[in-house]
Design an enzyme around this catalytic site. Structure first.
Site, short mmCIF file in Angstrom:
data_model
loop_
_atom_site.label_atom_id
_atom_site.label_comp_id
_atom_site.label_asym_id
_atom_site.label_seq_id
_atom_site.Cartn_x
_atom_site.Cartn_y
_atom_site.Cartn_z
N MET A 153 -21.07 -35.01 -15.74
CA MET A 153 -19.64 -36.16 -15.85
C MET A 153 -19.06 -37.28 -14.66
SD MET A 153 -17.41 -37.06 -17.76
CE MET A 153 -17.06 -35.68 -19.57
N LYS A 174 0.99 -1.28 0.29
CA LYS A 174 -0.37 0.00 -0.05
C LYS A 174 0.73 1.49 -0.40
CE LYS A 174 -4.54 1.91 1.83
NZ LYS A 174 -5.38 1.46 2.98
C1 LIG Z 1 -13.57 -26.76 -9.61
C2 LIG Z 1 -14.39 -28.26 -9.61
N1 LIG Z 1 -15.11 -28.87 -8.80
C3 LIG Z 1 -15.19 -29.87 -9.02
C4 LIG Z 1 -14.96 -30.70 -10.98
C5 LIG Z 1 -14.94 -32.18 -10.70
N2 LIG Z 1 -15.96 -32.39 -12.23
C6 LIG Z 1 -15.57 -32.10 -13.39
S1 LIG Z 1 -17.23 -31.80 -14.82
C7 LIG Z 1 -18.13 -32.41 -12.71
C8 LIG Z 1 -20.29 -32.19 -13.05
C9 LIG Z 1 -20.74 -30.92 -13.68
O1 LIG Z 1 -21.82 -30.65 -13.77
P1 LIG Z 1 -22.43 -29.78 -14.72
O2 LIG Z 1 -22.01 -28.64 -14.56
O3 LIG Z 1 -23.92 -29.79 -14.21
O4 LIG Z 1 -22.24 -30.74 -15.79
P2 LIG Z 1 -22.28 -31.89 -16.65
O5 LIG Z 1 -21.59 -33.13 -16.68
O6 LIG Z 1 -23.75 -32.09 -16.01
O7 LIG Z 1 -23.03 -31.42 -18.24
C10 LIG Z 1 -17.34 -31.75 -11.75
C11 LIG Z 1 -18.50 -31.79 -10.57
C12 LIG Z 1 -14.49 -29.36 -11.11
N3 LIG Z 1 -13.92 -30.08 -12.59
N4 LIG Z 1 -14.05 -28.00 -10.92
#
Ligand SMILES: Cc1ncc(C[n+]2csc(CCOP(=O)(O)OP(=O)(O)O)c2C)c(N)n1
Ligand SMILES: [Mg+2]
Lengths: 180, 585
Positions: free
Chosen positions: B500, B185
């Site tokens: 996923m 700062k």
């Molecule tokens: C910050 C973070 N937390 C957890 C994960 C693990 N992860 C990868 S894909 C996913 C699911 C994503 O869900 P959604 O946004 O509904 O997408 P979908 O696969 O259903 O299309 C998760 C939890 C990640 N990649 N990033």
């Protein structure tokens, strides 16, 4: 396991020790010894890092990662026979009355070690040499009892200008093109 | 007498004066002057105690630099990334110390692994308080050491011009990446002791990336390629970063070598190009993965052989001789040992390489790709796109969007099934059209990154494709978007699942669905609450109209599409499998 000596030349700025050691930490490579000092050129520091590694490839990779640190000027990895290297060790040995006398002649002549401090109840012996030579002397002196023992870690200079992995910049040959 | 604002305006008009000033100024003004000198037009930021002097300085420069107030520092980081990825310029973030800085960490980690140029200016407590656990003091230099290309703490105003110049140089040069400048700062508020003078940084003693490769290395690569019977070319983000799309096409067209893209390379070659073989990796195409293990020379350009691309690396292209063209020497031999490594910028390397290559057509080899492509069409693509399921499928949405935007929109995909589907089914026809979090797989990336991209190039249509899970990670940036009024379009592909993860649980954990089902909010109501219009589409027959409505809007717009709950993305190279073992179902 093979010993490798990694010499890193850097600008002398804050935090560089961290920037370099985290590269080893992240790859779970244990540092056997590490020394840092300023070189013959002002503002340039020299890290001497000793690691033990099975695979030469791992060492080459880590050398290239160190090279990526912006303040690092050059990195070299050496095998033991490619460097002249030494350490200093200090031994604090008790000298109580009536105990077995130190054989100073053997200490000096056979082990090339020197008493650098005479205390009332102890002496401090300095031994310079390779890790093995220091270890030999350690075994010799051990029966006297060792109050304290410290090693400096390796310092090394290369025997030739050629090295295991060489990424020293050839300044003129690099082109500085803009990003776009 | 001129007002302060008029003075600044007058000063700013003259570029000579811009980089030099006779008046003494404080460190904060110097920071802004440095940004202006570097051509920065946009700052994504969020104020707070330890950065207030810089915010006070920005107040004077509002006509010259567009400061965008985000809703969370992570949003600032991803917006800066999206901005950088689309505009090719350095993304700039400005945040306060402590929690402001730590909120930025995810985006910095994302930027380093995806080679995105970014300069983050972060406030810090005054120098005399460093190390005292002062209010909002975090050791940001320590925390960001492993995730920045370079970081530095400024503790006096006089350091500002030189350090800022170095920051921008390092962020851009060679393989781009994030740089963090922690500025105490006192350095912000104290006066410089000498007039501001900005000298651009062009080189550093310890950092000089090789752009022009060694001729003998290029020649060795050419020999291998000319001798190949079944050569296969893979390209990655490096091609886009180098602006080498044209040079890549020239090589491919001269030699007839089939080429395939990594996730971040997508759109560098138009999908309808006859020599484009497809996408690589875990959910990439059937032919590209299978034939990786049948080619005799594999040419990787501007990529790092990520494990999502290689599958089991001990069974990856073992039969092939490898040519690896890459700007970062640390990437060469890191994962895949190269027989002919070429260190240099992709554009420079390709310019040198193509003239050395023999013209060819490789017809038989192409036929093999076509054969496998047909299998994939039959097994996956056609059924996905002509589904008569009750619910809409993600693939249909993406393909219809692709058709309606003629494959020319910028697609910003979040992380999950929808990301993979976006990459698979959008037919990219224009360069630099796909932005996603590749290396880090950061959920929540897309909404702020799409916003940043739109700021970076307002002329282009930017559409974010987001999962229902991801959307809730950075949902607050709807506020930023609404405030800007920029027509960012977002589609939520809502399957009511962390899809996923659910897919993996189904395939590899005996369908034990462990904490993957979401109770979602009413996204449209939320968007409206933020001042963003939108609607939900849950019927196939409404999809076309829904997309039209979204695309026609000249304001930010959110389209929620209710999609099939339990669909799986295929093809798939299961984790631990070889690319040759890619499954169609
Ligand atoms: C910050 C973070 N937390 C957890 C994960 C693990 N992860 C990868 S894909 C996913 C699911 C994503 O869900 P959604 O946004 O509904 O997408 P979908 O696969 O259903 O299309 C998760 C939890 C990640 N990649 N990033
Ligand atoms: Mg989902």
């Amino acid at each position: 396991m093979t010993s490798y000596t990694i010499c890193v030349f850097t600008e002398n700025t804050f935090g560089l020790l961290n920037k370099i050691t985290i590269i080893f930490t992240r790859r779970r490579i244990n540092i056997e010894s590490l020394t840092v000092s300023e070189t013959e050129r002002k503002g340039i520091s020299r890290f001497t890092i000793v690691i033990k590694e099975e695979s030469r490839e791992t060492v080459e990779k880590v050398v290239r990662q160190i090279r990526k640190v912006v303040e690092v000027l050059a990195v070299f990895g050496y095998l033991n026979d490619e460097v002249v290297y030494n350490e200093i060790a200090l031994f604090k040995i008790p000298t109580p009355e009536g105990a077995k006398r130190l054989d100073i002649e053997t200490v000096n002549k056979t082990y090339k070690a020197w008493v650098v401090y005479w205390g009332l109840e102890y002496v401090v012996i300095e031994k310079t040499g390779t890790e093995e030579e220091i270890f030999d002397f350690f075994n010799y002196i051990k029966p006297h009892g060792i109050l304290e023992f410290v090693r400096s870690g390796r310092v090394a200079v290369s025997k030739s200008s050629r090295s295991l992995v060489e990424y020293l910049p050839e300044e003129e040959k690099y082109d500085y093109l803009s990003y776009n | 007498m001129m007002t302060r604002e008029e003075t600044t305006t007058a000063v700013l008009k003259d570029p000579q004066v811009l980089n030099e000033s006779t008046e003494l100024m404080n460190g904060s003004h110097a920071v802004i002057r440095a940004l202006l000198a570097e051509g920065v037009d946009t700052i994504f930021g969020y104020p707070g105690g330890a950065i207030m002097p810089v915010y006070d300085a920005i107040y004077d420069y509002q006509d010259h630099v567009n400061h965008i107030l985000v809703r969370h520092e992570q949003g600032a980081g991803h917006a800066a990334e999206g901005y950088a990825r689309l505009s090719g310029k350095v993304g700039v973030c400005l945040v306060t110390s402590g929690p402001g800085a730590t909120n930025l960490i995810t985006a910095i980690a994302d930027a380093i692994i995806d080679s995105t140029p970014m300069v983050c200016v972060v406030g810090q407590v005054a120098k005399h308080l460093l190390g005292t656990d002062a209010f909002q003091e975090t050791d940001v230099i320590g925390v960001t050491m492993p995730i920045t290309k370079w970081n530095f703490q400024i503790t006096s105003a006089d350091e500002v011009p030189e350090v800022m110049a170095k920051a921008f140089y390092v962020a851009r040069a060679g393989r781009p990446g994030p740089v963090l400048i922690d500025i105490t700062k006192n350095a912000q508020s104290e006066m410089m002791t000498k007039p501001f003078k900005y000298d651009f940084c062009h080189k550093l003693p310890g950092y000089h990336p090789r752009l022009v490769p060694k001729r003998e290395h290029v020649e060795a690569a050419a020999t291998l390629i000319n001798g190949a019977k079944r050569p296969f070319l893979l390209f990655g983000h490096g091609v886009k970063l180098a602006g080498a799309e044209k040079e890549l096409l020239e090589l491919v067209e001269k030699t007839g070598i089939p080429c395939a893209s990594t996730l971040l390379g997508l759109s560098s070659v138009p999908v309808n190009h006859p020599l484009y073989a497809g996408w690589l990796g875990m959910h990439g195409n059937y032919s590209t993965n299978r034939l990786t293990n049948e080619c005799d020379v594999l040419i990787g350009i501007g990529l790092r052989f990520d494990d999502r691309v290689t599958g089991d690396v001990t069974r990856y292209a073992k039969q092939a001789k490898i040519v690896h063209i890459e700007i970062d020497p640390a990437e060469v031999d890191k994962v895949v040992k190269a027989h002919a490594p070429v260190v240099g910028d992709a554009k420079e390397a390709l310019r040198m390489l193509t003239p050395l290559l023999n013209p060819n057509s490789h017809e038989e080899w192409h036929a093999k790709f076509k054969e496998l492509d047909a299998e994939e069409e039959e097994a996956i693509t056609i059924p996905e796109l002509s589904a008569n399921t009750e619910k809409i499928k993600m693939a249909e949405v993406v393909r219809m969007l692709s058709d309606k935007t003629k494959g020319e929109a910028v697609i910003v995909a979040d992380v999950g099934q929808h990301q993979m589907v976006a990459a698979r089914y959008y037919e990219f026809k224009r360069n630099n059209s796909f932005i996603t979090s590749g290396g880090l797989g950061t959920m929540g990336y897309a909404l702020p990154a799409a916003f940043g991209a739109k700021v970076g190039d307002p002329e282009r249509e930017v559409v974010a494709i987001i999962g229902d899970g991801c959307f809730q990670m950075t949902i607050q940036e709807l506020g930023t978007i609404a405030q800007s009024g920029l027509p960012v379009k977002a589609i939520i592909l809502n399957n009511n699942y962390l899809g996923m993860v659910r897919q993996w649980q189904q395939l590899f954990f005996e369908k034990r669905y462990s904490f993957v089902e979401l109770q979602n909010p009413d996204f449209i109501t939320i968007a409206r609450g933020f001042g963003v219009d939108g609607h939900t589409c849950d019927q196939r027959e409404n999809l076309s109209d829904s997309l039209d409505k979204m695309l026609a809007s000249d304001k930010p717009y959110l389209l929620e599409v209710i999609v099939e709950k339990e669909e799986n993305v295929f093809p798939m190279v299961a984790s631990g499998a070889s690319v040759a073992e890619i499954r169609l179902r």
